[in-house]
Design a protein around this motif. Sequence first.
Motif, PDB file in Angstrom:
ATOM      1  N   ASP A  97       0.978  -1.357  -0.009  1.00  0.00           N
ATOM      2  CA  ASP A  97       0.177  -0.019   0.072  1.00  0.00           C
ATOM      3  C   ASP A  97       0.903   1.285   0.072  1.00  0.00           C
ATOM      4  OD1 ASP A  97      -2.882   1.316   0.404  1.00  0.00           O
ATOM      5  OD2 ASP A  97      -1.610   2.064   1.932  1.00  0.00           O
ATOM      6  N   ARG A 101       1.155   4.173  -3.184  1.00  0.00           N
ATOM      7  CA  ARG A 101       0.897   5.598  -2.929  1.00  0.00           C
ATOM      8  C   ARG A 101       2.081   6.264  -3.414  1.00  0.00           C
ATOM      9  NH1 ARG A 101       0.437   6.792   3.725  1.00  0.00           N
ATOM     10  NH2 ARG A 101      -1.091   5.203   4.264  1.00  0.00           N
ATOM     11  N   TYR A 107      -2.248   9.960  -2.210  1.00  0.00           N
ATOM     12  CA  TYR A 107      -2.504   9.196  -0.869  1.00  0.00           C
ATOM     13  C   TYR A 107      -3.834   8.546  -0.736  1.00  0.00           C
ATOM     14  CZ  TYR A 107      -3.491   9.705   4.241  1.00  0.00           C
ATOM     15  OH  TYR A 107      -4.144   9.264   5.435  1.00  0.00           O
ATOM     16  N   SER A 110      -4.574   5.707  -3.449  1.00  0.00           N
ATOM     17  CA  SER A 110      -4.288   4.250  -3.124  1.00  0.00           C
ATOM     18  C   SER A 110      -4.997   3.677  -2.206  1.00  0.00           C
ATOM     19  CB  SER A 110      -2.808   4.079  -2.404  1.00  0.00           C
ATOM     20  OG  SER A 110      -2.681   4.898  -1.438  1.00  0.00           O
ATOM     21  N   THR A 111      -6.131   4.339  -1.823  1.00  0.00           N
ATOM     22  CA  THR A 111      -6.988   3.767  -0.946  1.00  0.00           C
ATOM     23  C   THR A 111      -8.008   2.748  -1.870  1.00  0.00           C
ATOM     24  OG1 THR A 111      -7.454   5.918   0.041  1.00  0.00           O
ATOM     25  CG2 THR A 111      -9.362   4.347   0.507  1.00  0.00           C
ATOM     26  N   ASN A 338      -4.858   0.339   6.350  1.00  0.00           N
ATOM     27  CA  ASN A 338      -4.310   1.420   5.739  1.00  0.00           C
ATOM     28  C   ASN A 338      -5.748   2.184   5.161  1.00  0.00           C
ATOM     29  OD1 ASN A 338      -1.425   1.832   5.014  1.00  0.00           O
ATOM     30  ND2 ASN A 338      -1.674  -0.303   4.986  1.00  0.00           N
ATOM     31  N   ARG A 342      -7.284   6.231   6.386  1.00  0.00           N
ATOM     32  CA  ARG A 342      -7.316   7.411   5.824  1.00  0.00           C
ATOM     33  C   ARG A 342      -8.846   7.779   5.512  1.00  0.00           C
ATOM     34  NH1 ARG A 342      -4.028   5.000   0.939  1.00  0.00           N
ATOM     35  NH2 ARG A 342      -4.508   2.945   2.135  1.00  0.00           N
ATOM     36  N   PHE A 410       6.216   7.979   0.621  1.00  0.00           N
ATOM     37  CA  PHE A 410       4.812   7.580   1.156  1.00  0.00           C
ATOM     38  C   PHE A 410       3.966   8.289   2.089  1.00  0.00           C
ATOM     39  CE2 PHE A 410       7.711   5.938   4.240  1.00  0.00           C
ATOM     40  CZ  PHE A 410       7.015   5.831   5.251  1.00  0.00           C
ATOM     41  N   ARG A 412       1.721  11.191   4.141  1.00  0.00           N
ATOM     42  CA  ARG A 412       0.870  12.122   3.386  1.00  0.00           C
ATOM     43  C   ARG A 412       1.201  13.533   3.527  1.00  0.00           C
ATOM     44  NH1 ARG A 412      -1.871  14.826   1.583  1.00  0.00           N
ATOM     45  NH2 ARG A 412      -3.946  15.881   2.107  1.00  0.00           N
ATOM     46  N   SER A 525      -1.357  10.636   9.268  1.00  0.00           N
ATOM     47  CA  SER A 525      -2.704  10.300   8.542  1.00  0.00           C
ATOM     48  C   SER A 525      -3.888  10.503   9.490  1.00  0.00           C
ATOM     49  CB  SER A 525      -2.332   8.723   8.205  1.00  0.00           C
ATOM     50  OG  SER A 525      -1.444   8.600   7.440  1.00  0.00           O
TER      51      SER A 525
END
Length: 554
Positions: A97, A101, A107, A110-111, A338, A342, A410, A412, A525
């Motif tokens: 993950d 990102r 950020y 990649s969710t 992850n 977020r 990676f 945020r 995050s």
Amino acid sequence: MEKQVARSYNSMVDNETLEDYSLRYAPKSFRKWTEFTVATTALGGIAYLADFAIGASIAITHGFTNALASVLVAALVIFLTSVPIAYYSAKYSIDMDLLTRAAGFGYLGSTFTSIVYASFTFIFFALEGSIMAQAFNTGFGLPLSLGYILASLIVIPLVVFGMTAMSKLQVWTQPVWLILMFAPFVYIAFTEPSKYSDFTSFSGNNGSSDFSGIGFGLGMGVALSLIAQIGEQVDYLRFMPQKTTANAKKWWTAVIAAGPGWVILGAAKQLGGAFLAFYVAAQGVSLTKAGEPIEQYIGGFGAFMTTGAVGLAVFFVVLSQIKINVVNAYSGSLSWSNFFSRVLHYHPGRVVWIFFNVGIALTLMEMGVFSFLNTVLGFYSNVAIAWIGALVADLVVNKPLGLSPPIIEFKRAHLYNFNPVGFGSMVVASTVSIMAFYNWFGAYPQAFSPFIALALAFVLSPLLAVVTKGKYYIAREDTLAEPLMVDGQLSAVTLECSVCTTSFERPDMANCPFHNGPICSLCCSLDKKCHDMCKKADAQLIQLSSPPASEAAR
């Protein structure tokens, strides 16, 4: 000014033996395992018997020739795409993950891939759990519905303690598992060698063992559903020790063997499953039952055992499925951690998401997911391969050509929410390939829809990087005084987070203007105020980098 209270986490989050740095860079101080231990633990997870079921299903549906071609070509694609992912994950000590990102998705972009990856873990947990339940049913007469529950609960205690417990499980059980897996094939090769030549004429339900372009494509689509397995491999490879001149050979051997190398054994298992399905079908087992690994190994062990074949087969299947489902549950917990950190700015701990992931898998088992295996995996592969294609293109094309930054960032604090390079490539490629999968463009595009996803994603990523000039990779530069790299290696210097007051190594830290000090990646995050400030800053950066409306209209 009101004094700020330090953020505190519950005991499950604070205990890194349980948490395993699920949302963070894995620090050098935690990576105490040898290259051999990490590689063995990673490879222990590929003990799964879904490969046997997948290979059998392809051969029964499309015949031997199509099965052989589809498995081998899919394995080649998976191997080549897995090499750069394994390398970057092991080098920068981050999971799939965090790598996604950094490599073109952003950020929040990649969710979506977190859900794709989590789907992989619970789909395959359900398939593997179904296989274990079949063994319980055959060996002990336990109803499948109860077997699904037992298969789900039995792995949880091991997964809770993460890498610490799982490394011991995989290392200790690997020799026994390897001996039992290969035993039937070796015995049959010496006592009934003609069975292997007879296997080449196996037609299954296809009516012919001859090559068919459509059969090859459809079979390959099912095999390519395993492309996301590299995500589970790098969940362990992130714990590799630092690569040095002294250990470079061992480091590379472990990364290649446990990263892309998994698919070599995986392809062999798929072909082995196809062979055992043929072998037991010749003994009178129906083709439907021949696709079940428990039936395959009862027949396989029965070749050299007059009594006890059922018991040994049950033991082997249960051992195999425990070895893989601890991995599926573990990787799923990382992915859900992850995702929800977020979306909700909340992290109750990786352990909570183990139960969530296992619960979804149990629901799929009770719905009978094993009975429509080809359809589920064929659809899933279109989305998964679009993600992997875009990710790999960024690592092997965009970075070497200077279209994306050479660093893997990676955190945020330094990322835009969305990067159209990777995220846009994946969305377009998966949409087109799914349309092809549902026969919008004819029979051949339908059969080869995963390759459409791969080709589109791989081409679109550098194209979008050129169009956007790579401006959506880094939103804010790293302004911490402490250097990130020291003598070509990631710095192991620790800094105290100004929010939670815990010390973390430099690669996990960023400078926070809101808190006026260093901040760890997890606090960055979860802190809503920081998040809102970054979101506002992103909008201003995008506005500043866009031409005025009057200029754009010229």
